[in-house]
Design a protein around this motif. Structure first.
Motif, PDB file in Angstrom:
ATOM      1  N   PHE A 126      38.571  19.138   5.521  1.00 41.89           N
ATOM      2  CA  PHE A 126      37.226  19.181   6.108  1.00 41.89           C
ATOM      3  C   PHE A 126      37.313  19.449   7.602  1.00 41.89           C
ATOM      4  O   PHE A 126      36.476  20.148   8.167  1.00 41.89           O
ATOM      5  N   GLY A 127      38.346  18.875   8.232  1.00 38.80           N
ATOM      6  CA  GLY A 127      38.502  19.049   9.670  1.00 38.80           C
ATOM      7  C   GLY A 127      38.673  20.513  10.034  1.00 38.80           C
ATOM      8  O   GLY A 127      38.015  21.017  10.948  1.00 38.80           O
ATOM      9  N   LEU A 128      39.548  21.209   9.308  1.00 42.12           N
ATOM     10  CA  LEU A 128      39.797  22.619   9.604  1.00 42.12           C
ATOM     11  C   LEU A 128      38.530  23.441   9.380  1.00 42.12           C
ATOM     12  O   LEU A 128      38.165  24.280  10.205  1.00 42.12           O
ATOM     13  N   VAL A 129      37.861  23.167   8.257  1.00 40.62           N
ATOM     14  CA  VAL A 129      36.636  23.900   7.953  1.00 40.62           C
ATOM     15  C   VAL A 129      35.583  23.627   9.034  1.00 40.62           C
ATOM     16  O   VAL A 129      34.901  24.539   9.515  1.00 40.62           O
ATOM     17  N   ALA A 130      35.493  22.354   9.453  1.00 37.20           N
ATOM     18  CA  ALA A 130      34.489  21.990  10.460  1.00 37.20           C
ATOM     19  C   ALA A 130      34.796  22.636  11.804  1.00 37.20           C
ATOM     20  O   ALA A 130      33.875  22.997  12.542  1.00 37.20           O
ATOM     21  N   LEU A 131      36.083  22.805  12.116  1.00 38.26           N
ATOM     22  CA  LEU A 131      36.453  23.453  13.383  1.00 38.26           C
ATOM     23  C   LEU A 131      35.932  24.892  13.414  1.00 38.26           C
ATOM     24  O   LEU A 131      35.299  25.320  14.378  1.00 38.26           O
ATOM     25  N   LEU A 190      27.911  29.485   5.384  1.00 41.90           N
ATOM     26  CA  LEU A 190      27.747  28.739   4.140  1.00 41.90           C
ATOM     27  C   LEU A 190      28.873  29.018   3.153  1.00 41.90           C
ATOM     28  O   LEU A 190      28.957  28.375   2.111  1.00 41.90           O
ATOM     29  N   SER A 191      29.733  29.978   3.469  1.00 41.95           N
ATOM     30  CA  SER A 191      30.686  30.439   2.462  1.00 41.95           C
ATOM     31  C   SER A 191      32.001  29.673   2.465  1.00 41.95           C
ATOM     32  O   SER A 191      32.852  29.908   1.615  1.00 41.95           O
ATOM     33  N   VAL A 192      32.185  28.728   3.413  1.00 35.28           N
ATOM     34  CA  VAL A 192      33.517  28.140   3.605  1.00 35.28           C
ATOM     35  C   VAL A 192      34.080  27.477   2.346  1.00 35.28           C
ATOM     36  O   VAL A 192      35.279  27.587   2.075  1.00 35.28           O
ATOM     37  N   GLY A 193      33.241  26.790   1.583  1.00 34.48           N
ATOM     38  CA  GLY A 193      33.739  26.103   0.391  1.00 34.48           C
ATOM     39  C   GLY A 193      34.303  27.071  -0.626  1.00 34.48           C
ATOM     40  O   GLY A 193      35.417  26.893  -1.137  1.00 34.48           O
ATOM     41  N   SER A 194      33.559  28.149  -0.925  1.00 39.73           N
ATOM     42  CA  SER A 194      34.079  29.077  -1.928  1.00 39.73           C
ATOM     43  C   SER A 194      35.211  29.923  -1.374  1.00 39.73           C
ATOM     44  O   SER A 194      36.101  30.307  -2.124  1.00 39.73           O
ATOM     45  N   VAL A 195      35.201  30.191  -0.054  1.00 40.11           N
ATOM     46  CA  VAL A 195      36.335  30.916   0.530  1.00 40.11           C
ATOM     47  C   VAL A 195      37.599  30.066   0.400  1.00 40.11           C
ATOM     48  O   VAL A 195      38.678  30.571   0.058  1.00 40.11           O
ATOM     49  N   ALA A 196      37.471  28.751   0.627  1.00 39.42           N
ATOM     50  CA  ALA A 196      38.623  27.854   0.481  1.00 39.42           C
ATOM     51  C   ALA A 196      39.105  27.847  -0.975  1.00 39.42           C
ATOM     52  O   ALA A 196      40.316  27.909  -1.241  1.00 39.42           O
ATOM     53  N   ALA A 250      39.066  28.222   6.793  1.00 41.24           N
ATOM     54  CA  ALA A 250      38.714  27.848   5.420  1.00 41.24           C
ATOM     55  C   ALA A 250      39.865  28.198   4.486  1.00 41.24           C
ATOM     56  O   ALA A 250      40.183  27.455   3.548  1.00 41.24           O
ATOM     57  N   GLY A 251      40.523  29.345   4.764  1.00 42.56           N
ATOM     58  CA  GLY A 251      41.679  29.740   3.962  1.00 42.56           C
ATOM     59  C   GLY A 251      42.798  28.726   4.067  1.00 42.56           C
ATOM     60  O   GLY A 251      43.401  28.335   3.062  1.00 42.56           O
ATOM     61  N   GLY A 297      35.475  22.938  -3.784  1.00 43.21           N
ATOM     62  CA  GLY A 297      34.850  23.319  -2.524  1.00 43.21           C
ATOM     63  C   GLY A 297      33.332  23.331  -2.555  1.00 43.21           C
ATOM     64  O   GLY A 297      32.699  23.742  -1.595  1.00 43.21           O
ATOM     65  N   LEU A 298      32.722  22.861  -3.653  1.00 42.05           N
ATOM     66  CA  LEU A 298      31.257  22.803  -3.730  1.00 42.05           C
ATOM     67  C   LEU A 298      30.743  21.846  -2.662  1.00 42.05           C
ATOM     68  O   LEU A 298      31.200  20.713  -2.566  1.00 42.05           O
ATOM     69  N   GLY A 299      29.798  22.327  -1.863  1.00 44.51           N
ATOM     70  CA  GLY A 299      29.186  21.447  -0.877  1.00 44.51           C
ATOM     71  C   GLY A 299      30.012  21.224   0.379  1.00 44.51           C
ATOM     72  O   GLY A 299      29.585  20.505   1.269  1.00 44.51           O
ATOM     73  N   TRP A 300      31.188  21.857   0.472  1.00 44.50           N
ATOM     74  CA  TRP A 300      31.986  21.684   1.693  1.00 44.50           C
ATOM     75  C   TRP A 300      31.239  22.152   2.924  1.00 44.50           C
ATOM     76  O   TRP A 300      31.343  21.575   3.982  1.00 44.50           O
ATOM     77  N   GLU A 301      30.506  23.288   2.740  1.00 48.01           N
ATOM     78  CA  GLU A 301      29.834  23.848   3.906  1.00 48.01           C
ATOM     79  C   GLU A 301      28.876  22.826   4.512  1.00 48.01           C
ATOM     80  O   GLU A 301      28.796  22.690   5.732  1.00 48.01           O
ATOM     81  N   LEU A 302      28.199  22.069   3.644  1.00 50.43           N
ATOM     82  CA  LEU A 302      27.215  21.129   4.178  1.00 50.43           C
ATOM     83  C   LEU A 302      27.901  19.920   4.794  1.00 50.43           C
ATOM     84  O   LEU A 302      27.458  19.396   5.814  1.00 50.43           O
ATOM     85  N   THR A 303      29.028  19.469   4.186  1.00 48.73           N
ATOM     86  CA  THR A 303      29.800  18.388   4.800  1.00 48.73           C
ATOM     87  C   THR A 303      30.276  18.818   6.187  1.00 48.73           C
ATOM     88  O   THR A 303      30.196  18.045   7.148  1.00 48.73           O
ATOM     89  N   ALA A 304      30.775  20.057   6.261  1.00 46.48           N
ATOM     90  CA  ALA A 304      31.277  20.545   7.545  1.00 46.48           C
ATOM     91  C   ALA A 304      30.151  20.627   8.570  1.00 46.48           C
ATOM     92  O   ALA A 304      30.319  20.224   9.726  1.00 46.48           O
TER      93      ALA A 304
END
Lengths: 331, 301
Positions: B27-32, B45-51, B197-198, B216-223
């Motif tokens: 989550f930290g990397l995605v949030a950065l 919004l795509s970070v979860g599925s990209v991950a 995200a990768g 990765g569902l919902g990661w974007e919103l957590t981030a």
């Protein structure tokens, strides 16, 4: 994307020479829908049957109902991420009411099952609205709170358990077929007609567009901007609540983990494809209906041609981009 | 300030701190990456599925060893980020719509490459040690997270690119008139977000021992929640990398406290309550934040 109160709004666009918009904003979506219909009529066997029509319309009904509320919210320059979670809450409450009716009165239980969940979802919508208006929180964040917590609330209420039921009266909202037309399709058309009228013919509709177009100007013009915004989030909540009832009626069961999952994305996509600007100030309810139908018909077409679901997702993404790109060119 | 109130007995043990860090590194990397995007006034919004997509690529490449898997997955995710950036910067599609489309497309690609199921990571590749190993109790992933944040902070504060990011987010039109490369800056933040995200996807595959096309569902919103809790405004133009890390850790620590209390039997909360409490916490933070920023009357973070 969103425009919170108190911060300076982006500078108004400079007047630029533009192509005069001679055509209706519905033209693009209509052409797309017509070509999809034509393609299927020619190449998909058994496409032109009442059965196919009903399948497509029933699958799209809940998305359209939710997306109409979303259109109003987006027209004010906001967004509502909580609609899927509110569907889950509404879907969780309804079976509790008619499975254990108060005072053992089945009719009362049913009556409450149709109204209380929708009103509760509407109240949660007002909660969203009050975060936006009273606390000045950006709509994205304000509704993200219930997106995160709302499904949890539904799961806590049901302890995460699946509620199954067979109740033909309640089930009518999802399974009934007066004159062969699925009842939720009638509901969908009624919602679309009502709000198309509200947006084009009522003062409230004008106010919604004014708030989204330029909030500061709207306030100076004496429009009760906060009350308008509160109302659109409330309406979005009510419609999500209604959609929640339909979904559980179709399934004859309510699963707080599943009801309304990803609905916010489907609804926003329908609104965007339908030609409503995500920046606010413009709205077309009929466009939203067309947008949802286009996305549904693409999915149906791909599935009918044996294209795997995974590829269908990529195609759906491309269609959303192309549609929005074309809309952008026209503005 | 909020940190001070979060002291719980026995919870600052090194083991616990590092396990929180290791667990939250994804989550930290995605949030950065998200923080950089949001500072330009955009959203990803795509970070979860990209991950998820990257985790599948990493698992598919894992028979060739750690580095090909890692670099290949990050490169593939970076490419998707590049597409996001080009669509936003040059086709002028709202970031919300552009990355929403990528959310769908990357999920489709992940399912397609994975053949609709999770892909096991090759066991003899040493790939799993990347996500699970540690040096003296410090997980590799925690080290990676800190390095990423230090680099991110330096880039934002001391490079021309960092100043461009804030300038574009502050006022895109003004930035353009000043001759700043607005489009290029926008492309780069989405590339950065895709790459991070990768990297998160690689950690995911490594920790699970499998590529997970449906994760990765919902990661974007957590981030996004983490970035906002950290005090960055969604309207862009302000924000800091350090406060984003604080946001990530606060959200992670809240969970950790709940688990601690659960473990001691003082309270018993289901996973369902945890999401309610997380939502309530987000509510508390944004309401407090709004009070504070209003008092400061527009002072930048």
């Amino acid at each position: 994307m969103t425009r919170p109160e108190g911060t300076t709004a982006p500078p108004p666009a400079l007047p630029q020479p533009r192509r005069k918009r001679a055509s209706s904003p519905l033209l693009g979506p209509l052409v797309a829908l017509a070509s999809l219909l034509l393609f299927n009529a020619l190449f998909t066997p058994n496409f032109l049957t009442a059965q196919t029509l009903n399948v497509n319309l029933t699958q799209v009904a809940t998305v359209v109902i939710v997306a109409v509320g979303m259109t109003l919210v987006i027209a004010t320059g906001g967004i509502d991420l909580s609609v899927g979670a509110l569907m889950a809450i509404s879907g969780a409450i309804a079976p509790m009411l008619f499975l254990n009716p108060p005072f053992g009165n089945a009719a009362l239980g049913l009556g409450l099952a149709f109204t209380v969940p929708v009103l509760v979802a509407g109240l949660f919508g007002l909660f969203n609205g009050s975060l936006v208006t009273r606390f000045g929180i950006q709509p994205f964040i304000a509704t993200l709170i219930l997106f995160i917590a709302g499904r949890g609330i539904a799961q806590v209420m049901t302890n995460g358990q699946l509620q199954t039921f067979s109740n033909s009266t309640f089930g009518y909202i999802g399974l009934g077929r007066p004159l062969g037309i699925p009842f939720q399709v009638i509901l969908m058309l009624a919602v679309v007609a009502l709000f198309a009228w509200v947006m084009s013919r009522t003062v409230f509709g004008r106010h919604v567009l004014a708030v989204g177009g330029n909030e500061a100007a709207a306030r100076l013009a004496g429009i009760p901007t906060n009350r308008v915004k509160l109302a659109v989030y409330g309406i979005s909540g009510l419609l999500a609540g209604l959609a929640g009832l339909i979904v559980i009626a179709i399934n004859s069961s309510s699963d707080a983990n599943q009801v309304g999952l990803n609905m916010e994305l489907d609804a926003i996509a329908a609104v965007a494809v339908g030609g409503t600007a995500l920046t606010g100030g413009r709205a077309t309810i009929l466009g939203t209906l067309l947008g949802a139908l286009i996305i549904q018909l693409i999915r149906y077409t791909l599935l009918a041609r044996g294209v795997p679901d995974a590829v269908a997702l990529v195609v759906k993404a491309a269609i959303i981009l192309v549609a929005v790109y074309i809309q952008r060119q026209r503005r | 300030m909020l940190f001070g109130s979060l002291r719980y007995e026995g919870f600052l043990s090194t083991y616990n701190v590092f396990s929180v860090l290791g667990y939250n590194s994804m989550f930290g990397l995605v949030a950065l990456g998200m923080a950089f995007v949001i500072m330009t006034g955009g959203i990803d919004l795509s970070v979860g599925s990209v991950a998820a997509f990257a985790s599948v690529i990493a698992a598919l490449l894992s028979p060739f060893g750690l580095w090909p898997a890692l670099l290949g997955a990050v490169a593939a995710a970076t490419l998707l980020g590049l597409i996001n950036g080009v669509v936003v910067a040059y086709l002028k599609i709202l970031p919300f719509v552009a990355t929403l489309a990528m959310l769908l497309a990357a999920r489709g690609l992940a399912l397609l490459f994975a053949g609709n199921q999770s892909v096991s990571v090759s066991s003899e590749s040493g790939f799993t040690t990347f996500g699970q190993g540690n040096i003296g109790g410090v997980p590799y992933t925690a080290i990676l997270l800190f390095v990423a944040f230090v680099v991110g902070a330096v880039v934002l504060r001391f490079t021309r690119f960092g100043r461009h990011v804030l300038a574009v987010g502050g006022n895109e039109e003004a930035a353009r008139l000043m001759g700043l490369p607005v489009e290029r800056t926008l492309v780069w933040v989405y590339v950065l977000s895709g790459a991070l995200a990768g990297l998160a996807g690689v950690i995911l595959a490594s920790q699970f021992g499998a590529g997970q096309p449906t994760e990765g569902l919902g990661w974007e919103l957590t981030a996004i929640a983490a970035v906002v809790v950290g005090g960055t405004l969604l309207t862009g133009g302000s924000g800091s990398v350090g406060s984003t890390l604080v946001g990530v850790l606060l959200l992670g620590i809240i969970f950790n406290i709940l688990n601690f209390e659960n473990g001691r039997g003082t309270i018993s909360l289901s996973a369902y309550w945890q999401s309610v409490i997380r939502g309530a916490f987000l509510l508390l933070v944004v309401v407090l934040q709004n009070r504070l920023t209003r008092r400061r009357a527009g002072g930048g973070g």
